[in-house]
Design a protein around this motif. Structure first.
Motif, mmCIF file in Angstrom:
data_model
loop_
_atom_site.group_PDB
_atom_site.id
_atom_site.type_symbol
_atom_site.label_atom_id
_atom_site.label_comp_id
_atom_site.label_asym_id
_atom_site.label_seq_id
_atom_site.Cartn_x
_atom_site.Cartn_y
_atom_site.Cartn_z
ATOM 1 N N GLN A 41 99.372 61.833 2.503
ATOM 2 C CA GLN A 41 99.066 60.807 1.511
ATOM 3 C C GLN A 41 97.586 60.431 1.579
ATOM 4 O OE1 GLN A 41 102.490 57.688 1.310
ATOM 5 N NE2 GLN A 41 102.402 58.330 3.445
ATOM 6 N N TYR A 86 96.356 56.574 -5.512
ATOM 7 C CA TYR A 86 97.248 57.223 -4.540
ATOM 8 C C TYR A 86 97.534 58.660 -4.947
ATOM 9 C CZ TYR A 86 101.659 58.088 -1.977
ATOM 10 O OH TYR A 86 102.644 58.603 -1.188
ATOM 11 N N LYS A 106 99.738 62.254 -3.370
ATOM 12 C CA LYS A 106 100.736 62.761 -2.422
ATOM 13 C C LYS A 106 100.578 64.272 -2.307
ATOM 14 C CE LYS A 106 104.783 62.822 -0.127
ATOM 15 N NZ LYS A 106 105.245 62.023 0.974
#
Length: 308
Positions: free
Chosen positions: A236, A247, A249
């Motif tokens: 992450q 953000y 991933k």
């Protein structure tokens, strides 16, 4: 560090709908229902922490958070607990704090060892000839350094320049999968991504590699990238501006940090702080913390955003 954005932040609060993941320009993605709204962990009780610019979770001290002040302060590292109380204070021998802007924790030269990486990377006016990342083996808190300032003496200095001129930066990250160091510039229309590939020499000044840019336009001072972190498992990434948290991933370990940052980010909850520059995952990656520099008479508070 930037000159008191607090007034601009609060004047523009209606435009940014803080905590709801909306922004005027750009719009990287919809708010992600991955993390909850913030929990106030309490005020920072140590009055010496007044310009907290970097934050990173300890790998050796459970529930410990490393914090440091901004430019012009002593080369001190503070270890806080998750309620914002100071556990220990360390003096970094062989270092200066010309403009410390971020801290990261991760692997390094010695296999199995955890290191602190402190970024003397700030340069508001783009005037410095070179920049430094201090690398120090992460200490374990003992009863001795709970009661007095201890000294970290195994300091290594990674001196570097950029390939394309002088830069101001406030974001330093370490990729735990490759041990590469990443620096994100601050004052560019499209923020640049730079890499210091492992192993990083400490015997000469290195030139960082420019590996790309962020895929969205920085829409003014409040959207400049001022902090970031990579989770301890490497899966992450967080980047933050003064008003948003972005953000990513990682779904495949073969994908590099730069490749991942080319993907469209999600927006995470963030309640705007007076001068919020510090952000970091907790050690297991199941939440993140934010911390502001001090503005006015009130001490800043530590905020925690748990994963749902």
């Amino acid at each position: 560090m930037i000159g008191h954005p607090v007034l601009l932040v609060f004047l523009l609060l209606p435009l940014f709908s803080c905590g709801k993941g909306q922004q005027a320009n750009p719009k990287p993605g919809n708010p992600a229902p991955l993390f909850s709204e913030p929990i106030d962990q309490g005020a920072i009780t140590n009055l010496a922490i007044n310009e907290a610019s970097g934050l990173a979770a300890s790998h050796k001290n459970p529930e410990g958070l490393w914090v440091h002040n901004d430019s012009g302060s002593k080369p001190l590292l503070f270890l806080l607990n998750t309620q914002g109380e100071t556990i220990a204070t360390f003096y970094v021998a062989g270092a200066t704090n010309r403009d410390w802007e971020d801290i990261a924790v991760g692997p390094g030269p010695a296999e199995g060892e955890s290191y602190l990486y402190v970024g003397e990377i700030g340069d508001n006016q783009a005037v410095y000839p070179s920049y430094t990342i201090y690398r120090i083996p992460e200490p374990v808190v003992t009863e001795r350094n709970k009661t007095q300032v201890d000294t970290l003496r195994q300091t290594e200095a990674i001196a570097f320049v950029y390939p394309d001129g002088k830069r101001d930066a406030e974001t330093l990250m370490i990729d735990p999968l490759t041990k590469d160091i990443y620096v994100i510039s601050k004052r560019d229309e499209y923020e640049n991504i730079y890499r210091a590939a492992f192993p990083q020499t400490t015997s000469s000044t290195i030139t960082l590699e420019k590996t790309g840019t962020l895929p969205f336009r920085i829409g003014g001072m409040l959207e400049q990238i001022v902090g970031g972190d990579i989770s301890a498992d490497g899966e992450q990434i967080l980047l933050k501006s003064y008003v948003q948290v972005f953000y990513w991933k990682r779904k495949n370990d073969a994908v590099s940090i730069t490749e991942l940052l080319q993907e469209k980010p999600l927006l995470l909850p963030y309640n705007v702080e007076p001068q919020g520059e510090a952000i970091g995952f907790e050690t297991d990656g199941n939440g993140y913390y934010t911390l502001s520099e001090k503005q006015g008479g009130a001490q800043p508070h530590l905020y925690y955003y748990p994963k749902k």
